[in-house]
Write a protein that holds these residues in place. Structure first.
Motif: not given
Length: 124
Positions: A100-107, A32-36, A109-116, A49-54
């Motif tokens: 690969l697993s998550y509970r709350d995509l609005t947080s 899943a991916m997100g924008w903050f 804390m669920e994201y380990g990879r960030w862009g600049q 946010a969007i899940n893996w399949s869209g």
């Protein structure tokens, strides 16, 4: 791992921008991916946010109906179409990849990879 956000800029209120996030170094189509966004003096906040399949998308209330998140797994790219922009949308926008697993995509804390980040400025 690289997440390269682009597409930000200066736009007048009511205008549109399309952000892109080009991803490399991990299996984009599996996560899943997100924008903050983060405005000066404020905490980073969830935008979309969007899940893996869209097939599943999630939005912060203030952007519902104006912003659209999407992804192209063949191109390893995440998008954020932003319409009817308002001055309060001004911020640095970050794309992020979840685990690969998550509970709350609005947080964040669920994201380990960030862009600049890419700057979006909306003038009144």
């Amino acid at each position: 791992v690289q997440l390269q956000a682009s597409g930000g800029g200066l736009v007048q209120a009511g205008g549109s921008l399309r952000l892109s996030c080009a991803v490399s170094g991990f299996t984009f189509s599996s996560v899943a991916m997100g924008w903050f966004r983060q405005a000066p003096g404020k905490e980073r906040e969830f935008v979309a946010a969007i899940n893996w399949s869209g097939t599943g998308t999630y939005y912060e209330d203030s952007v519902k109906g104006r912003f659209t998140i999407s992804r192209d797994n063949a191109k390893n790219t995440l998008y954020l179409q932003m319409n009817s922009l308002k001055p309060e949308d001004t911020a640095v926008y970050y794309c992020a990849g979840a685990g690969l697993s998550y509970r709350d995509l609005t947080s964040p804390m669920e994201y380990g990879r960030w862009g600049q980040g890419t700057q979006v400025t909306v003038s009144s």
